[in-house]
Enzyme design. Structure first.
Site: not given
Length: 370
Positions: A258, A344, A346
Site C-alpha cells: 500500500c 492488502h 493480509e
C-alpha cells in the site's frame, strides 16, 4: 442498552452540499476529515481501526452496521483511526457467539462520533461523481455557517503527511525470537494482521518508527525489510524515501504494501497522484501478470502510482493491475529482491487470494541467505 433517537445530524461537504441523518446513541459531536466510502459487506471493526484510514470520515455502503457487535481480537491497531462514521442503519442490537461488546460501546470507548439514517446510496454516488473531499459531520445542525468556516481550515489530503501520526514511537518486536527469519518493518501505519501473517510464517519482526534510518535498522542485522501500509500522501515522506533507496543500494530483500508500495515507486523516480475517489473495499479484482490469474483483493488507498512512468521505467516491471481502471497494483524490480503491491494481501478484512506474497517474501530472503 441505548436505542436510536431523533437527534438530528448533518454531513456538510466542502462544496456546500448537505446530507441529513441522526446522531448515533443520541450523542452530540462534530468531526472533520476526508469523506470516503468502503464497499465491504463485513469487517467494519477492522476498517475502523486500520491506521490507513486516519483522518477520514468513513461511509459504509453495507446497509447494516453493528449487527454482529465487536470483538477485541478484530482490531488492526490499538484505537479507532477513522475520524467519524456515516452509515445507513446502525444496529444497537447485535447477535454473534464471539462478541465482547456492542459496536456502540466500542465507539463510545474510542470517543468516535457517528451518524446513521443517512441516504448512503446517494452520498456514495455523489462522491463517485464529484470525488473525495473534506467534510464535517455534526449534531450542531443550526450552525451551518460556523461549520463551513471550520471546514475551510481543514487541510487537504493531497500533500498531507500522516504516517507520523500513527507510527509507533518506540521500536517493538512481534513473533518468536527464535524464528528462522528476521524482518525489519518500517511502521507507516502497520496493521496487526500483517504482523500475524509474518509471525505465522516463521518470521520474527522488529517494528521501527516511520523515520528510522537504514543504518539503525541494519544494526539489527535483519534478513529482509518491509514497508507498511499507512495514511496520507506518500510524497512528503522524504526520509522514508531515502531509507528505501538506502535499502535498495545495499541490495537487501524488500517488500512493500500500500503506502509502502508507493514509497518504492517514488524511490525509483516514479511519481504518485491523488485518485478521484480511491479504492476501498474487499472485492477489488486484480490481474496478476506473472501467473495470469485474477485475484479478489482487499484495498484501501486514495493515492496511486503513475502507470505511464512505471511501464517506461527500465528497472521495474508492473506485475499487477486493477481490472476496473488498469491502475498499478504491483511492482517488481528487475535486478533487486524488491517487490510491492498496492492492495492488502493480509486482508483483515477480506479474501486470502494474495497471501502467497508473504511466501514470496520468504523466498527472496532464502535466496539472499543461501
Amino acid at each position: 442498552m441505548k436505542y436510536q433517537t431523533n437527534r438530528k445530524a448533518i454531513i456538510l461537504l466542502a462544496d456546500g452540499t448537505i446530507f441529513y441523518g441522526k446522531a448515533v446513541g443520541d450523542k452530540e459531536g462534530t468531526a472533520f476529515g476526508e469523506v470516503c466510502f468502503n464497499t465491504g459487506m463485513t469487517g467494519y471493526q477492522e476498517i475502523f481501526t486500520d491506521p490507513s484510514y486516519y483522518g477520514q470520515l468513513m461511509v459504509t455502503t453495507n446497509a447494516h452496521i453493528g449487527n454482529y457487535g465487536g470483538n477485541n481480537e478484530e482490531t488492526e491497531s490499538g484505537t479507532v483511526k477513522i475520524s467519524g462514521l456515516i452509515c445507513r442503519n446502525f444496529s444497537y442490537n447485535y447477535s454473534r457467539t464471539r462478541v465482547d461488546e456492542s459496536l456502540q460501546s466500542f465507539l463510545d470507548k474510542n470517543n468516535l462520533f457517528a451518524i446513521s439514517d443517512v441516504d448512503t446510496r446517494a452520498l456514495v454516488a455523489y462522491i463517485r461523481d464529484n470525488g473525495a473531499m473534506n467534510a464535517v459531520i455534526s449534531s450542531d445542525v443550526e450552525n451551518i455557517d460556523g461549520l463551513k468556516k471550520q471546514l475551510a481550515e481543514v487541510p487537504d489530503m493531497n500533500g498531507l503527511e500522516l504516517a507520523s501520526k500513527v507510527s509507533t514511537k518506540e521500536a517493538y518486536y512481534f513473533g518468536d525470537e527464535n524464528a528462522s527469519y528476521k524482518v525489519a518493518a518500517l511502521d507507516l501505519g502497520i496493521k496487526k494482521n500483517i504482523l500475524r501473517n509474518m509471525a505465522s510464517r516463521d518470521i520474527y519482526v522488529k517494528v521501527f518508527p516511520y523515520d528510522t534510518t537504514f543504518e539503525e535498522m541494519n544494526a539489527w542485522n535483519p534478513d529482509g525489510y518491509f514497508l507498511s501500509n499507512g495514511p496520507g500522501d506518500p510524497d512528503p515522506l522524504k526520509q522514508v524515501i531515502q531509507t528505501t533507496q538506502d535499502i535498495l543500494a545495499a541490495d537487501k530483500p524488500l517488500f512493500g504494501i500500500c503506502l509502502g508500495h508507493q514509497i518504492i515507486a517514488l524511490a525509483n523516480g516514479i511519481s504518485t497522484f491523488k485518485m478521484h475517489h480511491g479504492h476501498r473495499g474487499i472485492n477489488h479484482p486484480v490481474m496478476n501478470h506473472t501467473s495470469g490469474k485474477g485475484e479478489i483483493t482487499s484495498q484501501n488507498h486514495g493515492f496511486s502510482v503513475n502507470y505511464d512512468e512505471a511501464i517506461s521505467n527500465t528497472n521495474l516491471v508492473v506485475t499487477h493491475q486493477h481490472l476496473n481502471d488498469n491502475t498499478v497494483m504491483g511492482l517488481k524490480m528487475k535486478d533487486k529482491a524488491c517487490f510491492s503491491v498496492q492492495y492488502h494481501p493480509e486482508a483483515g478484512p477480506g479474501p486470502n487470494d494474495a497471501t502467497y506474497l508473504f511466501d514470496e517474501f520468504i523466498g527472496s530472503m532464502k535466496k539472499k541467505t543461501a
